[in-house]
Design a protein around this motif. Sequence first.
Motif, mmCIF file in Angstrom:
data_model
loop_
_atom_site.group_PDB
_atom_site.id
_atom_site.type_symbol
_atom_site.label_atom_id
_atom_site.label_comp_id
_atom_site.label_asym_id
_atom_site.label_seq_id
_atom_site.Cartn_x
_atom_site.Cartn_y
_atom_site.Cartn_z
ATOM 1 N N LYS A 26 7.363 -2.988 -6.483
ATOM 2 C CA LYS A 26 7.871 -2.690 -5.298
ATOM 3 C C LYS A 26 9.523 -3.649 -4.896
ATOM 4 C CE LYS A 26 4.664 0.546 -3.304
ATOM 5 N NZ LYS A 26 3.642 0.591 -2.398
ATOM 6 N N GLY A 40 1.144 -0.996 -0.560
ATOM 7 C CA GLY A 40 -0.368 -0.164 -0.106
ATOM 8 C C GLY A 40 0.633 1.642 0.315
ATOM 9 N N LYS A 41 -0.024 2.223 0.342
ATOM 10 C CA LYS A 41 1.044 3.955 0.220
ATOM 11 C C LYS A 41 1.758 3.777 1.522
ATOM 12 C CE LYS A 41 -2.678 6.135 -2.045
ATOM 13 N NZ LYS A 41 -3.281 7.280 -1.971
ATOM 14 N N LYS A 42 1.529 3.106 2.690
ATOM 15 C CA LYS A 42 2.780 3.729 3.686
ATOM 16 C C LYS A 42 2.634 2.546 4.862
ATOM 17 C CE LYS A 42 0.012 8.423 4.205
ATOM 18 N NZ LYS A 42 -0.525 8.768 5.792
ATOM 19 N N HIS A 43 2.037 0.867 4.446
ATOM 20 C CA HIS A 43 1.813 0.455 5.234
ATOM 21 C C HIS A 43 3.371 -1.208 4.867
ATOM 22 C CE1 HIS A 43 -0.984 1.082 8.107
ATOM 23 N NE2 HIS A 43 -1.765 1.093 6.223
ATOM 24 N N TYR A 102 -0.091 -4.698 -10.834
ATOM 25 C CA TYR A 102 0.033 -3.874 -9.941
ATOM 26 C C TYR A 102 1.695 -3.119 -9.408
ATOM 27 C CZ TYR A 102 1.584 -7.595 -7.464
ATOM 28 O OH TYR A 102 2.775 -8.585 -7.715
ATOM 29 N N GLU A 103 1.953 -2.118 -9.885
ATOM 30 C CA GLU A 103 3.447 -1.766 -9.447
ATOM 31 C C GLU A 103 5.210 -2.546 -9.076
ATOM 32 O OE1 GLU A 103 6.239 2.226 -8.211
ATOM 33 O OE2 GLU A 103 3.906 2.564 -8.366
#
Length: 533
Positions: free
Chosen positions: A64, A40-43, A61-62
């Motif tokens: 990471k 997710g964005k922050k977790h 999805y991207e």
Amino acid sequence: MMKYAEVIIPLPLANTFTYGIPEAMVSFITVYSRVVVPFGKKHYYTGIVTGICDERPETHYEIKEIFVLLDEKPAIRSAQLRFWQWIASYYLCSIGEVCRAALPSGLKLASETIITANPEYEADGLLKPNEQKILDALSSTSNLSVSALERVSGLKNVFPAINSLLEKGAIGINESLKEGFRSKTETYVCLAGNMHKEEEIEAILISLKRARQQEKLLMDYLVLSGIVLIPGTAHVVLVDDPDSGKKKYRYKIESETGSIAVRPVLKKRLLTYSGIKPPVLNSLIKRGIFVLEERTVSRIESSDSGMGELSVLSDSQQRAYEEIQKSFETKDITLLHGITSSGKTEIYIHLISDALSKGMQVLYLLPEIAITTQITGRLRQVFGRRLLVYHSGFSDNERVEIWNRLLYSDEPMVILGIRSSIFLPYACLGLIIVDEEQEPSYKQQDPAPRYHARNAAMMLALEHGGKVLLGSATPSLESYLWALNGKYGLVKLEQRYGEGLLPKIDIVNVRELRRKKRMKDTLFSPLLREKIE
């Protein structure tokens, strides 16, 4: 060229997720190692690497990159992953939920939301009561986790107020990793490295003549460090004071080699033994006489004793024991139907001893922690340090230590635990004993995976090529049916240990007694009252 890893994340998600492996990690990362990955964005979550590939997989999805590599060695075994996959398939849950249930909390680093107060915020008007409570809670400390904020503010649901304060710019939010497993350390007192000659120790004792407490602490250290009269080592003797002619608390160092070999002494033990305060010890450290050393120690309670003697089985127990062994020659699962107080535990102990002698590990499952506590003492007498106990009553750090001991050691041992013990990283599981197999406590209800430990243990044994023994005085209908139909082996133990008699049971028709008004305003039948009186 970047490599990619498939990672299980401990969330209710069906699939693994693909992450890029940073170039600095490529030579260290392995399959089944733990990694911290962004989600997710922050977790951030701790995941398990299940595969490594050179080509970029097709994803929606991207992709990471892995954030942190926690282990350069596998954190689980390959047989464990296959067992997890079976549980996810059979009990209709995700592999992430199985991973979350299997790994001890100390092995699962995860991000935690931290609420921070904005010191420059000035309210334009009155705040709502819940908003004011949150700011009041943050006034004493600059930041708090969401759980701590709920505890300090007394609010059950802080999120509406947090969202409102975020919009007003009164607070900020960030993510931090919660600390996981931490090794237990103890502080030991050691002689400084340049003090191993008898003349050096004697010179120090002379220099401490006016500092009586420091002198006493050093002499107590020499006693506790194990200096004894053995050829080639030092020893300590009480001597007379030549000045006063009286016996005083003095020691003389003698050594055949001139060198002193002493053991470090636990700091807490030294201070307790001597009755001297820590500042005296600190003074000796400043003078360069002592140094402190931190040592990693185990939290696992263990016995220094080896294997104890087995009890002699009665004739009926011996017959049941031999029948079980014969049944295991043709059946993977055997039901031991033994009446109450027939001595099933002693039969278990003999079977465990057989498995350990073959270099195998044994899992002894019990339905409740309370029963685990009762039987630990008996197993400890027989198996000593080979016994490990595992259940939710232990701290996270203790459970991680047991996990690591099984993961990095293939030594034969017996693990006593409740249903969560099926998830441990066994190397060579030769026998699983499910005592009181009819108990509903073996069934996990919430959260997922909603597995039955008895049934899952059968698949776990199959994965390792081991055997399963179900024990009960009142077996479940399904187990008894499978035994009667020949799918399981069936062994009966119908005689009490010591030839004790079964209690006589009288059935009383309470409904009929109430109809005849012979049990008015009482819970006891006339027969029961007669026996009590």
